[in-house]
Design an enzyme around this catalytic site. Sequence first.
Site, PDB file in Angstrom:
ATOM      1  N   GLN A 146     -72.247  -8.681  20.443  1.00  0.00           N
ATOM      2  CA  GLN A 146     -71.245  -9.752  20.390  1.00  0.00           C
ATOM      3  C   GLN A 146     -69.915  -9.254  20.953  1.00  0.00           C
ATOM      4  O   GLN A 146     -69.214  -8.492  20.294  1.00  0.00           O
ATOM      5  CB  GLN A 146     -71.061 -10.168  18.928  1.00  0.00           C
ATOM      6  CG  GLN A 146     -70.032 -11.228  18.694  1.00  0.00           C
ATOM      7  CD  GLN A 146     -69.518 -11.190  17.255  1.00  0.00           C
ATOM      8  OE1 GLN A 146     -69.278 -10.118  16.706  1.00  0.00           O
ATOM      9  NE2 GLN A 146     -69.359 -12.334  16.649  1.00  0.00           N
ATOM     10  N   GLY A 147     -69.573  -9.683  22.162  1.00  0.00           N
ATOM     11  CA  GLY A 147     -68.336  -9.220  22.805  1.00  0.00           C
ATOM     12  C   GLY A 147     -67.215 -10.240  22.655  1.00  0.00           C
ATOM     13  O   GLY A 147     -66.918 -10.987  23.597  1.00  0.00           O
ATOM     14  N   SER A 149     -64.047  -9.329  20.457  1.00  0.00           N
ATOM     15  CA  SER A 149     -62.768  -8.624  20.280  1.00  0.00           C
ATOM     16  C   SER A 149     -62.335  -7.888  21.546  1.00  0.00           C
ATOM     17  O   SER A 149     -63.162  -7.384  22.305  1.00  0.00           O
ATOM     18  CB  SER A 149     -62.883  -7.602  19.155  1.00  0.00           C
ATOM     19  OG  SER A 149     -63.282  -8.235  17.977  1.00  0.00           O
ATOM     20  N   SER A 184     -70.295  -3.833  18.380  1.00  0.00           N
ATOM     21  CA  SER A 184     -71.328  -3.078  17.657  1.00  0.00           C
ATOM     22  C   SER A 184     -72.602  -2.977  18.478  1.00  0.00           C
ATOM     23  O   SER A 184     -73.084  -3.982  19.017  1.00  0.00           O
ATOM     24  CB  SER A 184     -71.668  -3.770  16.333  1.00  0.00           C
ATOM     25  OG  SER A 184     -70.553  -3.812  15.503  1.00  0.00           O
ATOM     26  N   GLU A 267     -72.303 -15.409  11.111  1.00  0.00           N
ATOM     27  CA  GLU A 267     -72.143 -13.974  10.809  1.00  0.00           C
ATOM     28  C   GLU A 267     -71.785 -13.796   9.330  1.00  0.00           C
ATOM     29  O   GLU A 267     -72.210 -12.850   8.688  1.00  0.00           O
ATOM     30  CB  GLU A 267     -71.046 -13.382  11.689  1.00  0.00           C
ATOM     31  CG  GLU A 267     -70.845 -11.893  11.462  1.00  0.00           C
ATOM     32  CD  GLU A 267     -69.872 -11.256  12.444  1.00  0.00           C
ATOM     33  OE1 GLU A 267     -69.109 -11.979  13.090  1.00  0.00           O
ATOM     34  OE2 GLU A 267     -69.888 -10.016  12.541  1.00  0.00           O
ATOM     35  N   GLU A 397     -57.470 -10.984   5.294  1.00  0.00           N
ATOM     36  CA  GLU A 397     -56.372 -11.947   5.415  1.00  0.00           C
ATOM     37  C   GLU A 397     -56.851 -13.210   6.142  1.00  0.00           C
ATOM     38  O   GLU A 397     -56.504 -14.331   5.766  1.00  0.00           O
ATOM     39  CB  GLU A 397     -55.183 -11.324   6.182  1.00  0.00           C
ATOM     40  CG  GLU A 397     -54.391 -10.290   5.404  1.00  0.00           C
ATOM     41  CD  GLU A 397     -55.020  -8.901   5.463  1.00  0.00           C
ATOM     42  OE1 GLU A 397     -56.121  -8.751   6.039  1.00  0.00           O
ATOM     43  OE2 GLU A 397     -54.414  -7.956   4.926  1.00  0.00           O
TER      44      GLU A 397
HETATM   45  C1  LIG Z   1     -67.214  -1.659  12.175  1.00  0.00           C
HETATM   46  C2  LIG Z   1     -66.720  -2.750  13.061  1.00  0.00           C
HETATM   47  C3  LIG Z   1     -67.602  -3.462  13.843  1.00  0.00           C
HETATM   48  C4  LIG Z   1     -67.143  -4.471  14.681  1.00  0.00           C
HETATM   49  N1  LIG Z   1     -68.055  -5.120  15.493  1.00  0.00           N
HETATM   50  C5  LIG Z   1     -67.611  -6.052  16.349  1.00  0.00           C
HETATM   51  C6  LIG Z   1     -68.529  -6.698  17.242  1.00  0.00           C
HETATM   52  O1  LIG Z   1     -69.723  -6.421  17.248  1.00  0.00           O
HETATM   53  N2  LIG Z   1     -68.042  -7.614  18.116  1.00  0.00           N
HETATM   54  C7  LIG Z   1     -66.719  -7.952  18.139  1.00  0.00           C
HETATM   55  O2  LIG Z   1     -66.360  -8.834  18.944  1.00  0.00           O
HETATM   56  N3  LIG Z   1     -65.821  -7.354  17.325  1.00  0.00           N
HETATM   57  C8  LIG Z   1     -66.236  -6.413  16.429  1.00  0.00           C
HETATM   58  N4  LIG Z   1     -65.334  -5.799  15.591  1.00  0.00           N
HETATM   59  C9  LIG Z   1     -63.908  -6.129  15.681  1.00  0.00           C
HETATM   60  C10 LIG Z   1     -63.415  -6.971  14.527  1.00  0.00           C
HETATM   61  O3  LIG Z   1     -63.829  -8.308  14.667  1.00  0.00           O
HETATM   62  C11 LIG Z   1     -61.900  -6.821  14.495  1.00  0.00           C
HETATM   63  O4  LIG Z   1     -61.630  -5.480  14.097  1.00  0.00           O
HETATM   64  C12 LIG Z   1     -61.226  -7.775  13.541  1.00  0.00           C
HETATM   65  O5  LIG Z   1     -61.337  -9.092  13.992  1.00  0.00           O
HETATM   66  C13 LIG Z   1     -59.737  -7.415  13.316  1.00  0.00           C
HETATM   67  O6  LIG Z   1     -59.071  -7.299  14.532  1.00  0.00           O
HETATM   68  P1  LIG Z   1     -58.163  -6.014  14.887  1.00  0.00           P
HETATM   69  O7  LIG Z   1     -58.992  -4.784  14.617  1.00  0.00           O
HETATM   70  O8  LIG Z   1     -57.611  -6.223  16.254  1.00  0.00           O
HETATM   71  O9  LIG Z   1     -57.018  -6.020  13.817  1.00  0.00           O
HETATM   72  P2  LIG Z   1     -55.701  -6.931  13.849  1.00  0.00           P
HETATM   73  O10 LIG Z   1     -56.086  -8.339  14.141  1.00  0.00           O
HETATM   74  O11 LIG Z   1     -54.694  -6.289  14.745  1.00  0.00           O
HETATM   75  O12 LIG Z   1     -55.228  -6.857  12.365  1.00  0.00           O
HETATM   76  C14 LIG Z   1     -54.506  -5.745  11.832  1.00  0.00           C
HETATM   77  C15 LIG Z   1     -54.039  -6.139  10.428  1.00  0.00           C
HETATM   78  O13 LIG Z   1     -53.129  -7.248  10.486  1.00  0.00           O
HETATM   79  C16 LIG Z   1     -53.604  -8.326   9.681  1.00  0.00           C
HETATM   80  N5  LIG Z   1     -53.343  -9.624  10.319  1.00  0.00           N
HETATM   81  C17 LIG Z   1     -53.547  -9.956  11.613  1.00  0.00           C
HETATM   82  N6  LIG Z   1     -53.236 -11.255  11.820  1.00  0.00           N
HETATM   83  C18 LIG Z   1     -52.855 -11.759  10.622  1.00  0.00           C
HETATM   84  C19 LIG Z   1     -52.416 -13.047  10.184  1.00  0.00           C
HETATM   85  N7  LIG Z   1     -52.339 -14.065  11.025  1.00  0.00           N
HETATM   86  N8  LIG Z   1     -52.092 -13.206   8.874  1.00  0.00           N
HETATM   87  C20 LIG Z   1     -52.171 -12.175   8.008  1.00  0.00           C
HETATM   88  N9  LIG Z   1     -52.573 -10.915   8.382  1.00  0.00           N
HETATM   89  C21 LIG Z   1     -52.907 -10.720   9.655  1.00  0.00           C
HETATM   90  C22 LIG Z   1     -55.096  -8.106   9.608  1.00  0.00           C
HETATM   91  O14 LIG Z   1     -55.672  -8.761   8.487  1.00  0.00           O
HETATM   92  C23 LIG Z   1     -55.196  -6.589   9.526  1.00  0.00           C
HETATM   93  O15 LIG Z   1     -54.983  -6.139   8.213  1.00  0.00           O
HETATM   94  C24 LIG Z   1     -65.779  -4.802  14.728  1.00  0.00           C
HETATM   95  C25 LIG Z   1     -64.868  -4.102  13.918  1.00  0.00           C
HETATM   96  C26 LIG Z   1     -65.325  -3.100  13.088  1.00  0.00           C
HETATM   97  C27 LIG Z   1     -64.318  -2.354  12.233  1.00  0.00           C
END
Ligand SMILES: Cc1cc2nc3c(=O)[nH]c(=O)nc-3n(C[C@H](O)[C@H](O)[C@H](O)COP(=O)(O)OP(=O)(O)OC[C@H]3O[C@@H](n4cnc5c(N)ncnc54)[C@H](O)[C@@H]3O)c2cc1C
Length: 413
Positions: A146-147, A149, A184, A267, A397
């Site tokens: 799933q691409g 992020s 992932s 999901e 969040e």
């Molecule tokens: C183990 C793992 C597997 C993953 N697998 C996939 C995958 O297969 N495919 C894929 O597409 N993605 C995947 N992801 C990505 C995942 O979907 C993102 O990590 C997630 O959506 C959070 O985005 P970010 O890491 O950019 O954090 P950010 O969005 O930058 O968030 C950082 C912090 O700020 C807070 N925050 C951000 N916006 C708000 C808001 N509006 N209000 C309040 N708080 C806020 C968040 O809650 C968090 O605590 C994976 C992530 C992990 C850790």
Amino acid sequence: MNWEETPDERDFRHEVRAFARERFPVGYGPDPEAEHSLEPEDVWGYDWPADRLSRDPARRAGARAWAAALAERGWIAPGWPVEYGGAGLSAMREFILREEMMRAGVPTVNGIGAMLLGPTLLEYGTEEQRAAHLPGIARGETTWAQGFSEPGAGSDLASLRTRAVCAGPGSGSYLVNGQKVWTSSAQYADWLFVLVRTDPEAPKHKGITFLLIDASSPGVAIRPVQDMRGATPFAEIFFDDVSVPVANRVGAENQGWYVAMAALGFERAGIGATVKFEQVLSRLVGCLRSEKEPGCPGRDTAVLRHEIAQRYIELRTQYNLARHTASQLEAVGIPGHEASVSQLFGAELHQRLARTGAKAFGPYAQLWQRDGAPMEAAFAHMRFDAVAATLLGGTTEIQRRVIATRGLKLPKS
Ligand SMILES: Cc1cc2nc3c(=O)[nH]c(=O)nc-3n(C[C@H](O)[C@H](O)[C@H](O)COP(=O)(O)OP(=O)(O)OC[C@H]3O[C@@H](n4cnc5c(N)ncnc54)[C@H](O)[C@@H]3O)c2cc1C
């Protein structure tokens, strides 16, 4: 919902147990070297997408034989219609199936394709897309990642920047450029489902399109990303002028956001890690009673006992939330905000459970190597996984926002 299992459902539960006992390939055991999976539906010690391509012939054969056994019954994608290789099971039976498989300690096969992409194609795909892609997933032959992020688009997914433009008049294809991250198991995937920006001028949710991209297309580069412990559960993906047929678009151009939201709902709807957590808590109790494990400084404290009892109660709550989500799915066909409640509670429980283990073993809980660490360092690894639990599949969040706005109908901030 009715919390009592019907006699038919009970019989089905026994059938699944017997199947797992009789058909799980001899010799396909958990890999003692494997890092614990970060995905809730995965069973510790197995990484099916990696096992399927393993260099170890026994492991590879085991993973493929298990997929073939499940495929015979349509149990890789149990909820899909039979014509696409599923078993046409109700959401509640699918729940029972996945629960019993986790209790048996056998790995999920093709989880991302079967649980995320399949239901999305059934809802939004064309007949050609379903016929082209669903049977391969249901047989365990094609795997997906799933691409969504990107480096600058996680919670704020709608700000994604990977671009797709029409490759030229009459070309029938898009040219895709950009980068994805945290995908992932992408390094083991045959296909990717990806969100791309097709209209940079439109409001950010409205200019996004959902595409299916062959991972072996020229211009696709997939590089595993290493986590803190040295494992590589995910990858980053680079698209450099990748040609994608328009026929691989799911839903209308610029309407991909709505397709993606459906995929994310699926999901969050799984049984998640409940069974896995129950098993680790039972092991902890057994270990504290056995007196054989090294270092259990907190073993007799009332605080620890109270905390373990609390975790048991929370695990039952989590189980019931997951069951309720399945019953909602059965009633209305698509997961609602209940899936976010279940995911949020499960992710926070994961962290509380990891802390309980750390308290039970005190300083020994920090031992990272399995040899000599209590419970083969299960809690050290769990504490590590627990950090990701409140991020993957949408952060806590964001789940709270979904519950507030869609569940409680509170105004958006
Ligand atoms: C183990 C793992 C597997 C993953 N697998 C996939 C995958 O297969 N495919 C894929 O597409 N993605 C995947 N992801 C990505 C995942 O979907 C993102 O990590 C997630 O959506 C959070 O985005 P970010 O890491 O950019 O954090 P950010 O969005 O930058 O968030 C950082 C912090 O700020 C807070 N925050 C951000 N916006 C708000 C808001 N509006 N209000 C309040 N708080 C806020 C968040 O809650 C968090 O605590 C994976 C992530 C992990 C850790």
